[in-house]
Design a protein around this motif. Structure first.
Motif, PDB file in Angstrom:
ATOM      1  N   GLU A 232       0.850  -1.197   0.000  1.00 17.78           N
ATOM      2  CA  GLU A 232       0.000   0.000   0.000  1.00 17.78           C
ATOM      3  C   GLU A 232       0.885   1.248   0.000  1.00 17.78           C
ATOM      4  O   GLU A 232       1.675   1.448   0.914  1.00 17.78           O
ATOM      5  CB  GLU A 232      -0.907   0.000   1.228  1.00 17.78           C
ATOM      6  N   SER A 233       0.727   2.087  -1.028  1.00 13.58           N
ATOM      7  CA  SER A 233       1.602   3.250  -1.188  1.00 13.58           C
ATOM      8  C   SER A 233       0.939   4.571  -0.818  1.00 13.58           C
ATOM      9  O   SER A 233       1.481   5.636  -1.096  1.00 13.58           O
ATOM     10  CB  SER A 233       2.106   3.335  -2.639  1.00 13.58           C
ATOM     11  N   VAL A 234      -0.238   4.525  -0.181  1.00 15.30           N
ATOM     12  CA  VAL A 234      -0.942   5.749   0.184  1.00 15.30           C
ATOM     13  C   VAL A 234      -0.032   6.646   1.029  1.00 15.30           C
ATOM     14  O   VAL A 234       0.684   6.161   1.917  1.00 15.30           O
ATOM     15  CB  VAL A 234      -2.243   5.415   0.949  1.00 15.30           C
ATOM     16  N   PRO A 235       0.016   7.958   0.755  1.00 14.85           N
ATOM     17  CA  PRO A 235       0.842   8.863   1.570  1.00 14.85           C
ATOM     18  C   PRO A 235       0.408   8.846   3.042  1.00 14.85           C
ATOM     19  O   PRO A 235      -0.788   8.878   3.338  1.00 14.85           O
ATOM     20  CB  PRO A 235       0.598  10.238   0.941  1.00 14.85           C
ATOM     21  N   VAL A 236       1.395   8.795   3.951  1.00 14.72           N
ATOM     22  CA  VAL A 236       1.116   8.731   5.390  1.00 14.72           C
ATOM     23  C   VAL A 236       1.834   9.863   6.102  1.00 14.72           C
ATOM     24  O   VAL A 236       3.053  10.025   5.961  1.00 14.72           O
ATOM     25  CB  VAL A 236       1.550   7.372   5.983  1.00 14.72           C
ATOM     26  N   LEU A 237       1.060  10.641   6.863  1.00 17.69           N
ATOM     27  CA  LEU A 237       1.603  11.682   7.725  1.00 17.69           C
ATOM     28  C   LEU A 237       1.502  11.201   9.164  1.00 17.69           C
ATOM     29  O   LEU A 237       0.402  10.984   9.673  1.00 17.69           O
ATOM     30  CB  LEU A 237       0.815  12.987   7.541  1.00 17.69           C
ATOM     31  N   LEU A 238       2.650  11.008   9.822  1.00 19.42           N
ATOM     32  CA  LEU A 238       2.680  10.521  11.195  1.00 19.42           C
ATOM     33  C   LEU A 238       2.508  11.666  12.183  1.00 19.42           C
ATOM     34  O   LEU A 238       3.075  12.746  12.004  1.00 19.42           O
ATOM     35  CB  LEU A 238       4.008   9.834  11.494  1.00 19.42           C
ATOM     36  N   LEU A 239       1.747  11.414  13.249  1.00 21.39           N
ATOM     37  CA  LEU A 239       1.649  12.338  14.377  1.00 21.39           C
ATOM     38  C   LEU A 239       2.432  11.732  15.536  1.00 21.39           C
ATOM     39  O   LEU A 239       2.188  10.590  15.921  1.00 21.39           O
ATOM     40  CB  LEU A 239       0.193  12.550  14.776  1.00 21.39           C
ATOM     41  N   THR A 240       3.381  12.496  16.078  1.00 24.13           N
ATOM     42  CA  THR A 240       4.254  11.969  17.128  1.00 24.13           C
ATOM     43  C   THR A 240       4.320  12.929  18.309  1.00 24.13           C
ATOM     44  O   THR A 240       3.969  14.103  18.193  1.00 24.13           O
ATOM     45  CB  THR A 240       5.690  11.767  16.601  1.00 24.13           C
ATOM     46  N   ALA A 241       4.794  12.400  19.441  1.00 25.66           N
ATOM     47  CA  ALA A 241       5.089  13.257  20.591  1.00 25.66           C
ATOM     48  C   ALA A 241       6.311  14.109  20.254  1.00 25.66           C
ATOM     49  O   ALA A 241       7.187  13.695  19.501  1.00 25.66           O
ATOM     50  CB  ALA A 241       5.354  12.399  21.816  1.00 25.66           C
ATOM     51  N   ARG A 242       6.368  15.302  20.830  1.00 27.61           N
ATOM     52  CA  ARG A 242       7.424  16.249  20.471  1.00 27.61           C
ATOM     53  C   ARG A 242       8.821  15.687  20.711  1.00 27.61           C
ATOM     54  O   ARG A 242       9.749  15.938  19.932  1.00 27.61           O
ATOM     55  CB  ARG A 242       7.251  17.552  21.265  1.00 27.61           C
ATOM     56  N   ASP A 243       9.006  14.884  21.772  1.00 32.82           N
ATOM     57  CA  ASP A 243      10.347  14.430  22.117  1.00 32.82           C
ATOM     58  C   ASP A 243      10.645  13.015  21.613  1.00 32.82           C
ATOM     59  O   ASP A 243      11.668  12.433  21.967  1.00 32.82           O
ATOM     60  CB  ASP A 243      10.545  14.472  23.637  1.00 32.82           C
ATOM     61  N   ALA A 244       9.757  12.453  20.778  1.00 34.98           N
ATOM     62  CA  ALA A 244       9.935  11.071  20.325  1.00 34.98           C
ATOM     63  C   ALA A 244      10.758  11.028  19.039  1.00 34.98           C
ATOM     64  O   ALA A 244      10.283  10.627  17.973  1.00 34.98           O
ATOM     65  CB  ALA A 244       8.582  10.406  20.120  1.00 34.98           C
TER      66      ALA A 244
ATOM     67  N   ALA B 197      13.278   9.085  18.245  1.00 32.29           N
ATOM     68  CA  ALA B 197      13.491   7.715  17.763  1.00 32.29           C
ATOM     69  C   ALA B 197      12.283   7.222  16.973  1.00 32.29           C
ATOM     70  O   ALA B 197      12.428   6.559  15.937  1.00 32.29           O
ATOM     71  CB  ALA B 197      13.773   6.788  18.938  1.00 32.29           C
ATOM     72  N   ASP B 198      11.068   7.555  17.453  1.00 32.82           N
ATOM     73  CA  ASP B 198       9.864   7.136  16.734  1.00 32.82           C
ATOM     74  C   ASP B 198       9.777   7.804  15.373  1.00 32.82           C
ATOM     75  O   ASP B 198       9.352   7.188  14.392  1.00 32.82           O
ATOM     76  CB  ASP B 198       8.615   7.482  17.555  1.00 32.82           C
ATOM     77  N   ARG B 199      10.182   9.073  15.306  1.00 36.62           N
ATOM     78  CA  ARG B 199      10.127   9.779  14.024  1.00 36.62           C
ATOM     79  C   ARG B 199      11.081   9.136  13.020  1.00 36.62           C
ATOM     80  O   ARG B 199      10.744   8.943  11.853  1.00 36.62           O
ATOM     81  CB  ARG B 199      10.442  11.253  14.220  1.00 36.62           C
ATOM     82  N   VAL B 200      12.291   8.805  13.499  1.00 31.87           N
ATOM     83  CA  VAL B 200      13.274   8.173  12.625  1.00 31.87           C
ATOM     84  C   VAL B 200      12.764   6.812  12.163  1.00 31.87           C
ATOM     85  O   VAL B 200      12.831   6.469  10.973  1.00 31.87           O
ATOM     86  CB  VAL B 200      14.630   8.024  13.351  1.00 31.87           C
ATOM     87  N   ARG B 201      12.245   6.025  13.093  1.00 35.84           N
ATOM     88  CA  ARG B 201      11.721   4.703  12.731  1.00 35.84           C
ATOM     89  C   ARG B 201      10.552   4.823  11.758  1.00 35.84           C
ATOM     90  O   ARG B 201      10.438   4.032  10.825  1.00 35.84           O
ATOM     91  CB  ARG B 201      11.276   3.953  13.994  1.00 35.84           C
ATOM     92  N   GLY B 202       9.708   5.825  11.990  1.00 37.58           N
ATOM     93  CA  GLY B 202       8.562   6.014  11.110  1.00 37.58           C
ATOM     94  C   GLY B 202       8.978   6.292   9.678  1.00 37.58           C
ATOM     95  O   GLY B 202       8.430   5.724   8.723  1.00 37.58           O
ATOM     96  N   LEU B 203       9.951   7.157   9.508  1.00 36.03           N
ATOM     97  CA  LEU B 203      10.443   7.461   8.167  1.00 36.03           C
ATOM     98  C   LEU B 203      11.101   6.230   7.544  1.00 36.03           C
ATOM     99  O   LEU B 203      10.936   5.964   6.348  1.00 36.03           O
ATOM    100  CB  LEU B 203      11.427   8.629   8.224  1.00 36.03           C
ATOM    101  N   ASP B 204      11.828   5.456   8.357  1.00 37.26           N
ATOM    102  CA  ASP B 204      12.448   4.239   7.859  1.00 37.26           C
ATOM    103  C   ASP B 204      11.406   3.195   7.467  1.00 37.26           C
ATOM    104  O   ASP B 204      11.629   2.400   6.546  1.00 37.26           O
ATOM    105  CB  ASP B 204      13.396   3.644   8.904  1.00 37.26           C
ATOM    106  N   GLU B 205      10.271   3.189   8.156  1.00 40.24           N
ATOM    107  CA  GLU B 205       9.215   2.225   7.862  1.00 40.24           C
ATOM    108  C   GLU B 205       8.381   2.619   6.641  1.00 40.24           C
ATOM    109  O   GLU B 205       7.586   1.819   6.157  1.00 40.24           O
ATOM    110  CB  GLU B 205       8.283   2.061   9.066  1.00 40.24           C
ATOM    111  N   GLY B 206       8.553   3.858   6.169  1.00 38.37           N
ATOM    112  CA  GLY B 206       7.833   4.248   4.958  1.00 38.37           C
ATOM    113  C   GLY B 206       6.894   5.419   5.114  1.00 38.37           C
ATOM    114  O   GLY B 206       6.104   5.699   4.204  1.00 38.37           O
ATOM    115  N   ALA B 207       6.953   6.131   6.249  1.00 38.71           N
ATOM    116  CA  ALA B 207       6.134   7.342   6.382  1.00 38.71           C
ATOM    117  C   ALA B 207       6.629   8.408   5.409  1.00 38.71           C
ATOM    118  O   ALA B 207       7.820   8.469   5.095  1.00 38.71           O
ATOM    119  CB  ALA B 207       6.202   7.871   7.813  1.00 38.71           C
ATOM    120  N   ASP B 208       5.721   9.242   4.937  1.00 38.28           N
ATOM    121  CA  ASP B 208       6.090  10.296   4.000  1.00 38.28           C
ATOM    122  C   ASP B 208       6.484  11.584   4.710  1.00 38.28           C
ATOM    123  O   ASP B 208       7.237  12.392   4.171  1.00 38.28           O
ATOM    124  CB  ASP B 208       4.922  10.558   3.040  1.00 38.28           C
TER     125      ASP B 208
END
Length: 220
Positions: free
Chosen positions: A71-83, A85-96
């Protein structure tokens, strides 16, 4: 554009769907990862706004499932301000893209517009069908330079037909692309919008053809 909001905070989800509706989008909301995966298997969406902190599974797990399924639908992740590591992992997992909470609605809309444009491969995409020109960025349409007065849902129907011009678009698929689950529309709503659009396109615009039993087609 039809957009899915995956957020377990009811007040934030309500604010997001209202914001998206005011911007002209059809917005659906689910509050869990399983619900998101279920609806994304059957419904067409132009983008997903996905919170990482969901009650049943991480938003990152939802994202991983989406990408592994192709599934290639564009994804915008919402994260906690200090997370970070989660932001990096999200981009690595395919977040746009990602957005840290709390955020301004104007920034969310701007980031959403940017990733939708990137998904379309054009920084300022315009659609032309004969004498009709549609500008998705401005959500406007003109026929031979004549600006059409189009409320949100009429614009959404016309844009979907223009994006698939020359092809038959089944009624059910067109409705799914235009209307959100909670939209208050009757069984004949689509036909009403088609009738209004035909009047506004006449006499010098492209025709909306009704192929009985098959669907609609915008033809120059």
């Amino acid at each position: 554009m039809r957009i899915l909001v995956v957020e377990d905070d009811a007040s934030l989800a309500r604010a997001l769907t209202n914001l998206l509706s005011e911007e002209g989008h059809a917005a659906d909301h689910v509050g869990s990862g399983e619900a998101a995966l279920d609806v994304l298997r059957t419904e067409p969406y132009g983008a997903v706004i996905l919170d990482i902190g969901l009650p049943d599974m991480s938003g990152l797990e939802v994202l991983r499932n989406l990408r592994s399924a192709g599934e290639s639908v564009p994804v915008l992740l919402l994260t906690a301000r200090d997370a970070i590591a989660d932001r990096v992992r999200g981009l690595d997992e395919g977040a746009d893209d990602y957005l840290s909470k709390p955020f301004a609605g104007s920034e969310l809309l701007a980031r959403l517009r940017a990733l939708i444009r990137r998904g379309g491969g054009d920084a300022a995409p315009r659609l032309t069908v004969g004498s009709l020109t549609c500008d998705p960025a401005a959500q406007t349409a003109e026929v031979n330079g004549r600006r059409l007065d189009l409320p949100r849902r009429e614009w959404a129907v016309l844009f979907q037909l223009a994006a698939q011009s020359g092809k038959v678009v089944p009624k059910e698929r067109l409705s799914a692309q235009v209307f959100a689950f909670d939209d208050d529309v009757g069984p004949n709503a689509l036909e009403v919008y088609i009738t209004r659009l035909r009047k506004k396109l006449a006499p010098d615009g492209p025709a909306i053809r009704n192929l009985r039993g098959l669907g609609y087609m915008l033809s120059a």
